[in-house]
Design an enzyme around this catalytic site. Structure first.
Site, PDB file in Angstrom:
ATOM      1  N   GLU A 285       0.419  -1.108   0.261  1.00 11.18           N
ATOM      2  CA  GLU A 285       0.303  -0.379  -0.275  1.00 11.18           C
ATOM      3  C   GLU A 285       1.022   1.139   0.026  1.00 11.18           C
ATOM      4  O   GLU A 285       0.328   2.502  -0.389  1.00 11.18           O
ATOM      5  CB  GLU A 285      -0.967   0.181   0.825  1.00 11.18           C
ATOM      6  CG  GLU A 285      -1.750  -0.925   1.501  1.00 11.18           C
ATOM      7  CD  GLU A 285      -3.627  -0.647   1.593  1.00 11.18           C
ATOM      8  OE1 GLU A 285      -3.346   0.256   3.012  1.00 11.18           O
ATOM      9  OE2 GLU A 285      -4.085  -1.212   2.320  1.00 11.18           O
ATOM     10  N   HIS A 314      10.576 -25.563   0.171  1.00  6.83           N
ATOM     11  CA  HIS A 314       9.819 -26.789  -0.134  1.00  6.83           C
ATOM     12  C   HIS A 314       8.752 -26.432  -2.077  1.00  6.83           C
ATOM     13  O   HIS A 314       7.977 -27.470  -1.884  1.00  6.83           O
ATOM     14  CB  HIS A 314       9.985 -28.122   1.218  1.00  6.83           C
ATOM     15  CG  HIS A 314      10.764 -27.942   1.558  1.00  6.83           C
ATOM     16  ND1 HIS A 314      11.213 -29.950   1.387  1.00  6.83           N
ATOM     17  CD2 HIS A 314      11.509 -27.918   2.621  1.00  6.83           C
ATOM     18  CE1 HIS A 314      12.141 -29.314   2.529  1.00  6.83           C
ATOM     19  NE2 HIS A 314      12.119 -28.766   3.207  1.00  6.83           N
ATOM     20  N   LYS A 428     -13.310   0.311  -2.457  1.00  5.67           N
ATOM     21  CA  LYS A 428     -14.760   0.734  -1.204  1.00  5.67           C
ATOM     22  C   LYS A 428     -16.034   1.361  -1.800  1.00  5.67           C
ATOM     23  O   LYS A 428     -17.073   0.365  -1.668  1.00  5.67           O
ATOM     24  CB  LYS A 428     -14.416   0.843  -0.661  1.00  5.67           C
ATOM     25  CG  LYS A 428     -13.425   0.154   1.226  1.00  5.67           C
ATOM     26  CD  LYS A 428     -12.352   0.838   2.532  1.00  5.67           C
ATOM     27  CE  LYS A 428     -11.330   0.498   2.673  1.00  5.67           C
ATOM     28  NZ  LYS A 428     -11.125   0.487   3.654  1.00  5.67           N
TER      29      LYS A 428
HETATM   30  O1  PA5 Z   1      -4.039   0.364   5.369  1.00  6.63           O
HETATM   31  C1  PA5 Z   1      -5.170   0.979   4.980  1.00  6.63           C
HETATM   32  O2  PA5 Z   1      -5.184   2.335   5.039  1.00  6.63           O
HETATM   33  C2  PA5 Z   1      -6.442  -0.141   4.800  1.00  6.63           C
HETATM   34  O3  PA5 Z   1      -5.642  -1.712   4.272  1.00  6.63           O
HETATM   35  C3  PA5 Z   1      -7.835  -0.047   6.353  1.00  6.63           C
HETATM   36  O4  PA5 Z   1      -6.501  -0.353   7.034  1.00  6.63           O
HETATM   37  C4  PA5 Z   1      -8.642  -1.363   6.070  1.00  6.63           C
HETATM   38  O5  PA5 Z   1      -9.117  -0.486   4.286  1.00  6.63           O
HETATM   39  C5  PA5 Z   1      -9.501  -1.553   6.918  1.00  6.63           C
HETATM   40  O6  PA5 Z   1      -9.577  -0.323   7.129  1.00  6.63           O
HETATM   41  P1  PA5 Z   1     -10.526   0.930   7.933  1.00  6.63           P
HETATM   42  O7  PA5 Z   1      -9.478   1.060   9.384  1.00  6.63           O
HETATM   43  O8  PA5 Z   1     -10.921   1.970   7.986  1.00  6.63           O
HETATM   44  O9  PA5 Z   1     -11.475  -0.231   8.354  1.00  6.63           O
END
Ligand code: PA5
Length: 444
Positions: A285, A314, A428
């Protein structure tokens, strides 16, 4: 105290090239140091979490309060950055088989909306509630709007309501202050823990997101934070070669520029698999970006992969040693295990494999890792190595802080914003549109 050893002797990058490129980081190191004074106002704010004594006090108080309820289970309801850090620390320190070892408080993770997963969780939890035992639900969502988390949270809270008159006592919500989830929690008299605004999911492991659930199951969160704090000081150093995050980021960057666009985190420790998954999110990310900071479309990225030693030798060793030269590897090893298992020294068994009788399993594991490293060297496959003294809270705190600061430096070198995730938001939004356009098929 340092309980992590970082070696880059086999990075196949000359020290001149390393130093020359790492010097670019001096500007960012300055910004990082400034961010320390800015507390929660800078994007780099997560580096200040280990020093937030006020937040820690509040979390600890809530931990103690919920421990008084003597829960037999904790269910962490969250996904991505809202549960990967918790899972990583829990498994690294308490082991993957933690629940089977009959701890006082078992832990379950309700992350995805796989109906069968949630059904299984209910099959485990409902008899517990029927027996009159207690279960804590910790809903964790920074945005408070994540479909998976909110759906699972609603299902599990409804289950709790069936068995607990004062069900609100058993629910803790961790979110952005004033998110819909936060406000809903207050309306329903659930306890709330705040995630500071500038702390994104993948940098939140030292915030209430993970500290509350980890504290509840008995992790020494002070020591976790102490390790993180110690590593933070090292990774703020402008003495570049003494700054492990700066060195590691520079090496990953240089290899990326030389065409190695896969980074494998190769963890020699069964209980470290979730640390690998946490890191995969951190790199995926932070670095995978359509646009760079100058708004130019770049499709930047290094694909993070995770391997577990010795299991994955393996399945993947052939690819790593014989496949394309497109990977840069970081090995992680643990010097001291929690246990000391020995293969029986019985001559009868030497008919099977002759060299292993009477040897410690750790010795076998180390030999396997050394063997792999030698093969890497022979094949001119570049790697760095991190050795953890042990899997204590302090060492794990150091490791996670090292990796988060490494990612901030890597983002700087690659000229991308390591703190946003615009394309995660895209999916989302699209999901919500699809759901809005479709009728509800069944509800009973
Ligand atoms: O790192 C990120 O921003 C995402 O992986 C979020 O953590 C994930 O989508 C969950 O989001 P939220 O904490 O708003 O529910």
């Amino acid at each position: 105290m340092n309980s992590i050893f970082f070696s880059y002797d086999n990075s196949l990058i000359s020290s001149e090239e390393l130093v020359h490129t790492a010097e670019k980081l001096l500007e960012e190191i300055k910004c990082m140091n400034n961010a320390v004074a800015l507390q929660y106002e800078d994007d780099r704010a997560s580096i200040n979490l280990p020093d937030d004594k006020q937040a820690l006090k509040k979390i600890k108080m809530l931990v103690e309060e919920k421990k008084e309820l003597k829960p037999s289970y904790l269910i962490v309801v969250g996904i991505g950055g809202s549960n990967l850090g918790t899972m990583a620390v829990q498994e690294a320190i308490l082991g993957k088989l933690y629940n089977q070892l009959n701890p006082n408080i078992k832990v379950l993770y309700a992350d995805t909306v796989d109906s069968d997963l949630i059904d299984d969780i209910i099959k485990i939890i409902e008899p517990i509630l029927k027996k009159g035992e207690n279960v804590i639900i910790n809903g964790v969502s920074k945005s408070g709007r994540t479909n998976e988390t909110i759906a699972n949270f609603e299902i599990l809270v409804e289950l709790l309501k069936k068995y607990k008159k004062e069900y609100e006592k058993y629910v803790v919500v961790t979110s952005d202050k004033n998110s819909k989830f936060w406000n809903f929690a207050l309306e329903n008299r659930f306890d709330v823990l705040e995630i500071p605004k500038k702390i994104g999911g993948r940098y939140s492991v030292f915030s209430s997101v993970s500290l509350f659930p980890l504290g509840l199951i008995g992790i020494k969160i002070d020591q976790l934070l102490e390790g993180a704090h110690n590593m933070k000081s090292k990774c703020l150093s402008d003495n570049l070669l003494e700054n492990p995050a700066a060195v590691s980021a520079t090496l990953i960057y240089l290899h990326r520029k030389k065409g190695k666009n896969i980074h494998d985190l190769f963890l020699f420790g069964n209980d470290l698999e979730s640390v690998g998954k946490w890191y995969r999110q951190l790199m995926g990310e932070s670095i995978g970006k359509e646009f760079n900071k100058g708004k130019k479309r770049v499709f930047e990225g290094i694909t993070p992969t995770v391997s577990i030693g010795s299991v994955d030798l393996h399945s993947m060793a052939q690819m790593y040693l014989g496949g394309p030269y497109d990977k840069f590897t970081t090995f992680i090893n643990v010097k001291q295990n929690n246990s000391d298992m020995i293969v029986p020294d019985i001559s009868e068994y030497s008919k099977l494999v002759e060299v292993i009788q009477g040897r410690r399993l750790k010795e076998l594991m180390d030999a396997i890792m050394e063997g792999m490293k030698t093969a890497f060297k022979k094949g001119k496959r570049p790697f760095t190595e991190i050795i953890l003294q042990d899997k204590s809270e302090y060492s794990i705190g150091q490791l996670l802080q090292f990796k988060m600061m490494e990612m901030m430096y890597l983002g700087f070198l690659l000229e991308v914003n390591p703190f946003d995730q615009p394309n995660v938001e895209d999916y989302k939004v699209e999901t919500r549109k699809i759901l809005e356009s479709k009728k509800i098929v069944s509800s009973s």
